[in-house]
Write an enzyme that holds these catalytic residues in place. Structure first.
Site, PDB file in Angstrom:
ATOM      1  N   HIS A 187       0.824  -1.205   0.000  1.00 48.23           N
ATOM      2  CA  HIS A 187       0.000   0.000   0.000  1.00 48.23           C
ATOM      3  C   HIS A 187       0.861   1.260   0.000  1.00 48.23           C
ATOM      4  O   HIS A 187       0.342   2.361  -0.078  1.00 48.23           O
ATOM      5  CB  HIS A 187      -0.906   0.030   1.233  1.00 48.23           C
ATOM      6  CG  HIS A 187      -1.896  -1.092   1.281  1.00 48.23           C
ATOM      7  ND1 HIS A 187      -2.320  -1.645   2.457  1.00 48.23           N
ATOM      8  CD2 HIS A 187      -2.535  -1.763   0.294  1.00 48.23           C
ATOM      9  CE1 HIS A 187      -3.191  -2.616   2.192  1.00 48.23           C
ATOM     10  NE2 HIS A 187      -3.331  -2.707   0.904  1.00 48.23           N
ATOM     11  N   HIS A 203      -5.015 -14.450  -0.355  1.00 43.97           N
ATOM     12  CA  HIS A 203      -4.700 -13.151  -0.944  1.00 43.97           C
ATOM     13  C   HIS A 203      -3.198 -12.898  -0.850  1.00 43.97           C
ATOM     14  O   HIS A 203      -2.613 -12.949   0.236  1.00 43.97           O
ATOM     15  CB  HIS A 203      -5.456 -12.062  -0.175  1.00 43.97           C
ATOM     16  CG  HIS A 203      -4.991 -10.671  -0.476  1.00 43.97           C
ATOM     17  ND1 HIS A 203      -4.209  -9.938   0.396  1.00 43.97           N
ATOM     18  CD2 HIS A 203      -5.188  -9.883  -1.558  1.00 43.97           C
ATOM     19  CE1 HIS A 203      -3.961  -8.754  -0.125  1.00 43.97           C
ATOM     20  NE2 HIS A 203      -4.536  -8.696  -1.310  1.00 43.97           N
ATOM     21  N   ASP A 238     -11.333  -7.211  -9.239  1.00 45.09           N
ATOM     22  CA  ASP A 238     -11.170  -6.955  -7.815  1.00 45.09           C
ATOM     23  C   ASP A 238     -11.851  -5.635  -7.485  1.00 45.09           C
ATOM     24  O   ASP A 238     -11.427  -4.571  -7.924  1.00 45.09           O
ATOM     25  CB  ASP A 238      -9.679  -6.881  -7.482  1.00 45.09           C
ATOM     26  CG  ASP A 238      -9.422  -6.748  -5.991  1.00 45.09           C
ATOM     27  OD1 ASP A 238     -10.387  -6.526  -5.232  1.00 45.09           O
ATOM     28  OD2 ASP A 238      -8.254  -6.852  -5.583  1.00 45.09           O
ATOM     29  N   GLU A 258      -2.201 -16.496  -6.063  1.00 46.81           N
ATOM     30  CA  GLU A 258      -2.206 -15.128  -6.569  1.00 46.81           C
ATOM     31  C   GLU A 258      -0.791 -14.564  -6.556  1.00 46.81           C
ATOM     32  O   GLU A 258      -0.040 -14.767  -5.609  1.00 46.81           O
ATOM     33  CB  GLU A 258      -3.103 -14.234  -5.715  1.00 46.81           C
ATOM     34  CG  GLU A 258      -3.092 -12.771  -6.162  1.00 46.81           C
ATOM     35  CD  GLU A 258      -3.969 -11.870  -5.322  1.00 46.81           C
ATOM     36  OE1 GLU A 258      -4.385 -10.810  -5.835  1.00 46.81           O
ATOM     37  OE2 GLU A 258      -4.241 -12.211  -4.152  1.00 46.81           O
ATOM     38  N   GLU A 268     -10.519 -11.417   1.844  1.00 48.59           N
ATOM     39  CA  GLU A 268      -9.241 -10.735   2.055  1.00 48.59           C
ATOM     40  C   GLU A 268      -9.221  -9.966   3.378  1.00 48.59           C
ATOM     41  O   GLU A 268      -8.205  -9.948   4.075  1.00 48.59           O
ATOM     42  CB  GLU A 268      -8.969  -9.789   0.887  1.00 48.59           C
ATOM     43  CG  GLU A 268      -7.771  -8.887   1.057  1.00 48.59           C
ATOM     44  CD  GLU A 268      -7.609  -7.925  -0.104  1.00 48.59           C
ATOM     45  OE1 GLU A 268      -6.937  -6.893   0.088  1.00 48.59           O
ATOM     46  OE2 GLU A 268      -8.138  -8.191  -1.199  1.00 48.59           O
ATOM     47  N   ASP A 288      -6.037 -13.532   3.847  1.00 49.00           N
ATOM     48  CA  ASP A 288      -4.642 -13.102   3.802  1.00 49.00           C
ATOM     49  C   ASP A 288      -3.961 -13.667   5.033  1.00 49.00           C
ATOM     50  O   ASP A 288      -4.350 -13.360   6.162  1.00 49.00           O
ATOM     51  CB  ASP A 288      -4.537 -11.571   3.781  1.00 49.00           C
ATOM     52  CG  ASP A 288      -3.127 -11.090   3.533  1.00 49.00           C
ATOM     53  OD1 ASP A 288      -2.227 -11.450   4.328  1.00 49.00           O
ATOM     54  OD2 ASP A 288      -2.902 -10.349   2.550  1.00 49.00           O
ATOM     55  N   ARG A 321      -5.882   5.877  -3.445  1.00 44.87           N
ATOM     56  CA  ARG A 321      -6.153   5.235  -2.168  1.00 44.87           C
ATOM     57  C   ARG A 321      -5.271   5.803  -1.061  1.00 44.87           C
ATOM     58  O   ARG A 321      -5.659   5.831   0.104  1.00 44.87           O
ATOM     59  CB  ARG A 321      -5.968   3.722  -2.284  1.00 44.87           C
ATOM     60  CG  ARG A 321      -6.955   3.074  -3.247  1.00 44.87           C
ATOM     61  CD  ARG A 321      -7.053   1.584  -3.057  1.00 44.87           C
ATOM     62  NE  ARG A 321      -5.860   0.880  -3.488  1.00 44.87           N
ATOM     63  CZ  ARG A 321      -5.704  -0.444  -3.412  1.00 44.87           C
ATOM     64  NH1 ARG A 321      -6.667  -1.184  -2.913  1.00 44.87           N
ATOM     65  NH2 ARG A 321      -4.611  -1.018  -3.835  1.00 44.87           N
ATOM     66  N   GLU A 369     -14.649 -10.145  -7.239  1.00 50.01           N
ATOM     67  CA  GLU A 369     -14.002 -10.303  -5.933  1.00 50.01           C
ATOM     68  C   GLU A 369     -14.294  -9.137  -5.001  1.00 50.01           C
ATOM     69  O   GLU A 369     -14.253  -7.969  -5.412  1.00 50.01           O
ATOM     70  CB  GLU A 369     -12.492 -10.424  -6.155  1.00 50.01           C
ATOM     71  CG  GLU A 369     -11.681 -10.525  -4.884  1.00 50.01           C
ATOM     72  CD  GLU A 369     -10.225 -10.798  -5.174  1.00 50.01           C
ATOM     73  OE1 GLU A 369      -9.365 -10.233  -4.470  1.00 50.01           O
ATOM     74  OE2 GLU A 369      -9.932 -11.574  -6.107  1.00 50.01           O
TER      75      GLU A 369
END
Length: 395
Positions: A22, A318, A214, A338, A268, A291, A48, A240
């Site tokens: 992130h 995830h 997603d 993934e 997730e 996750d 974000r 998702e």
């Protein structure tokens, strides 16, 4: 007390991208107008990071045994999670046998119920649990996947998450998952743009390639159903995390009314066997996506997977790199993995946790054979500056 014991637990914070996908620089696809729950506010729509997705940073946990061996793990959580580990959880580890994984997990979880249960507390517990598994593997000179029962397949097969599924196909991945760009607040025009993007990607990839969306918790039920039915003509494999993670009722309705053949996936941002039990018993998903760095670690993921397997539901964790790979290779109901495309343009395969981790394996032509390296098989990069904001031994 027989066997190695835990001498010390240390919690560090790292900022700079590695370990926290992130916290990327400008121009990265992962922060480029992706639909979010905050997108109803125009000032937080384009990025974000604008609403603080990157504020926490990475959490790094080291657990040192009395013989000097060190296990470690990485997840998100930053300073708040570091405080929880140093000032609360450490008491359940130091002096305990390294192999008392189940008891340690139980004590960490039960002792934090009054302020935890999900979220950042589970991030902290997850990271401690992963570091403990890493330490056990190193002490036994075995990879974690051997400790989990051994591999059930020779190699891992991957789909890619990123902005360029067409390039992912060229790189040998089995499918590509796109981030949804426009949520309900952007109206009919946004919905049309979402479908146009899918149409464009399908024209580039051909019909023999999985395409997924997603939605990152950004939709309401009505919009999700309209999107799903509109996307069905492009052969969308799954949609998702369309709704808020606590909207179990909405997910159940979405799955009932989704187009035939389209899968509903989520999990997730869910945690513990109890959260996933709700998803399973209410019929919310065809694939669960915990996750391992957030749901409770490997110890809890084992339980979640068993619940899902008993109901014929797949578990495809995830992201989370080696921490999920070692689990997936040992489970029949986790048939693929993934891979997060961390290159800014989603045009190259690079390690997810770079620069923080060294020796992190990446897929080649969409496939990977896990090495026999003890623990999770990765090392901390000594050039990355870690900060220990709290030290319970100094109190």
């Amino acid at each position: 007390m027989s066997g190695p014991t835990i001498r010390q637990v240390r919690a560090y914070v790292f900022r700079g991208g590695g370990g926290d996908y992130h916290d990327q620089g400008s121009g990265h696809w992962i922060d480029d107008h992706i639909a979010t729950p905050m997108a109803k506010y125009p000032q937080f729509r384009a990025s974000r990071q604008s609403f603080g997705l990157n504020v926490l940073g990475s959490l790094v946990i080291e657990i040192e045994a009395d013989n000097g061996e060190v296990g470690f793990a990485v997840t998100t959580g930053g300073e708040p999670a570091a405080w929880i580990v140093e000032m609360h959880l450490a008491r359940f580890l130091e002096g305990a046998r390294v192999t008392d994984v189940e008891r340690i997990w139980d004590q960490m979880y039960l002792s934090t119920l009054y302020y935890g249960r999900k979220g950042i507390v589970l991030n902290a517990i997850s990271c401690v649990d992963l570091a403990l598994w890493d330490l056990v593997g190193k002490l036994r000179q075995e990879p974690v996947y051997h400790l989990l029962g051994g591999p059930v397949r020779d190699e891992l097969v991957f789909y890619a998450t990123g902005a360029r599924p067409d390039l992912a196909k060229q790189m040998g991945f089995m499918g590509g998952k796109l981030p949804l760009h426009h949520g309900p607040a952007e109206g009919e025009e946004g919905l049309a743009k979402n479908l146009a993007q899918l149409a464009e990607m399908r024209s580039r990839t051909g019909d023999d390639f999985w395409l997924m969306l997603d939605c990152w918790m950004s939709l309401d039920l009505n919009y999700a159903l309209r999107l799903a039915h509109g996307a069905s003509r492009f052969g969308l494999k799954w949609i998702e995390e369309a709704l808020l993670p606590d909207d179990y009722w909405g997910y159940a309705e979405l799955r009932r009314k989704a187009p035939a053949g389209m899968l509903i996936t989520t999990g997730e941002h869910e945690a513990t066997r109890w959260g996933f039990r709700m998803l399973l018993e209410m019929g919310c998903a065809d694939i669960l996506q915990p996750d391992v760095g957030w749901c409770g670690g490997v110890t809890e993921l084992i339980r979640i997977s068993a619940l899902a397997d008993a109901r014929g539901v797949l578990v495809v964790p995830h992201g989370s790199s080696v921490y999920s790979y070692h689990f997936v290779v040992t489970r029949h109901n986790s048939p693929f993995s993934e891979f997060l495309m961390m290159a800014p343009g989603a045009d190259r395969v690079i390690p997810m946790f770079a620069p923080l981790l060294l020796d992190e394996p990446v897929p080649v032509n969409g496939r990977m054979k896990l090495p026999e390296t003890p623990g999770f098989g990765v090392r901390l990069n000594p050039e990355c500056k870690l900060r220990r904001p709290y030290n319970h031994h100094a109190q």
